[in-house]
Design a protein around this motif. Structure first.
Motif, PDB file in Angstrom:
ATOM      1  N   GLU A  93      -7.266   0.262  -0.213  1.00 15.41           N
ATOM      2  CA  GLU A  93      -5.896   0.600   0.123  1.00 15.41           C
ATOM      3  C   GLU A  93      -5.858   1.778   1.085  1.00 15.41           C
ATOM      4  OE1 GLU A  93      -2.689   0.506  -2.751  1.00 15.41           O
ATOM      5  OE2 GLU A  93      -4.200   0.161  -4.267  1.00 15.41           O
TER       6      GLU A  93
ATOM      7  N   ALA B 282       2.274  -3.094   6.247  1.00 14.44           N
ATOM      8  CA  ALA B 282       1.580  -3.935   5.271  1.00 14.44           C
ATOM      9  C   ALA B 282       2.586  -4.798   4.507  1.00 14.44           C
ATOM     10  CB  ALA B 282       0.779  -3.064   4.301  1.00 14.44           C
TER      11      ALA B 282
ATOM     12  N   VAL C 134       0.860  -1.188   0.000  1.00 13.94           N
ATOM     13  CA  VAL C 134       0.000   0.000   0.000  1.00 13.94           C
ATOM     14  C   VAL C 134       0.893   1.233   0.000  1.00 13.94           C
ATOM     15  CG1 VAL C 134      -1.891  -1.119   1.246  1.00 13.94           C
ATOM     16  CG2 VAL C 134      -0.152   0.111   2.527  1.00 13.94           C
TER      17      VAL C 134
ATOM     18  N   TYR D  18      -4.915  -7.201   3.055  1.00 13.03           N
ATOM     19  CA  TYR D  18      -4.416  -6.396   1.949  1.00 13.03           C
ATOM     20  C   TYR D  18      -4.594  -7.154   0.633  1.00 13.03           C
ATOM     21  CZ  TYR D  18      -2.164  -4.106   5.891  1.00 13.03           C
ATOM     22  OH  TYR D  18      -1.929  -3.486   7.081  1.00 13.03           O
TER      23      TYR D  18
END
Length: 230
Positions: A87, A33, A26, A81
């Protein structure tokens, strides 16, 4: 849906597809992430079958000593994710302020009477003018893109510090330089990989690359490694 088990080919294929146009899971800098996704993969992806995932894996591995300092929520699972998952941007857009009054509540006519007198006409015209002025005053936020650019030197003797200083010395309205690092490309040569944010209406990437190429003592060529809209 999010990412699935990376032990299966479908999971790695999904990750490789996700990273085709992205440098990170992201945003446009390494975050938690990337860390949780990296840790969910048992070993480096096959560069032949999953070139984008392999590139990302090698890049994130270089931050291994700094994983704890990267921004983001370390408690989230990697499955939160990926495709069909919203996002988290690095700089979320501020929620638009509430309208002072709803458009539907604007009384454009001032009076319900069938026969309109002079005073009602004056009020109507004033409100129409105010309504039009308010509408004209609304402006859309500038469209921006996050770009990862590779700047390649001539050889291993090129002064990479001077090269980066020259690149960052380009200052333009609508251009913000971000994080950078040197990435080995072979034979002792390292390229500069640098992030930047541009306002699409103000900065043309082709023009910017041409300007960087004018530093011919340092720069052999430039490439856009990744680009995504903010």
């Amino acid at each position: 849906m999010g990412f699935t088990d990376f032990a299966a080919e479908t999971g790695l294929t999904m990750l490789n597809s996700w990273l085709t146009t992205r440098s990170y899971i992201v945003g446009y800098q390494p975050s938690q992430a990337d860390v949780v996704t990296f840790k969910a993969i048992a070993s480096a992806p096959d560069a032949t079958k999953y070139p984008h995932a392999a590139r990302w894996y090698k890049h994130i591995a270089s931050y291994a000593d700094d994983f704890a300092t990267l921004p983001g929520d370390a408690s989230k699972a990697y499955t939160t994710y990926g495709p069909d998952v919203s996002e988290v941007t690095l700089n979320p857009a501020k929620a638009p302020a509430a309208e002072e009054e709803d458009d539907d509540e604007v009384d454009l006519f001032g009076s319900d009477d069938e026969e309109e007198d002079a005073e009602a006409a004056r009020i109507r015209d004033e409100r129409l003018a105010e309504y039009k002025k308010k509408k004209e005053g609304k402006t859309k936020p500038a469209a921006k893109s996050v770009v990862t650019m590779d700047v390649k030197p001539w050889d291993d003797e090129t002064d990479m510090k001077a090269l980066e200083e020259a690149v960052r010395g380009i200052e333009k309205d609508g251009l913000v330089w971000g994080a950078s690092k040197l990435v080995a490309v072979g034979f002792g040569i390292k390229k500069l990989q640098i992030n930047l944010v541009i306002e699409d209406d103000k900065i043309g990437l082709d023009d910017l690359q041409e300007e960087i190429a004018e530093f011919e003592d340092y720069v052999q060529s430039t490439d856009i490694a990744a680009m995504q809209k903010l």
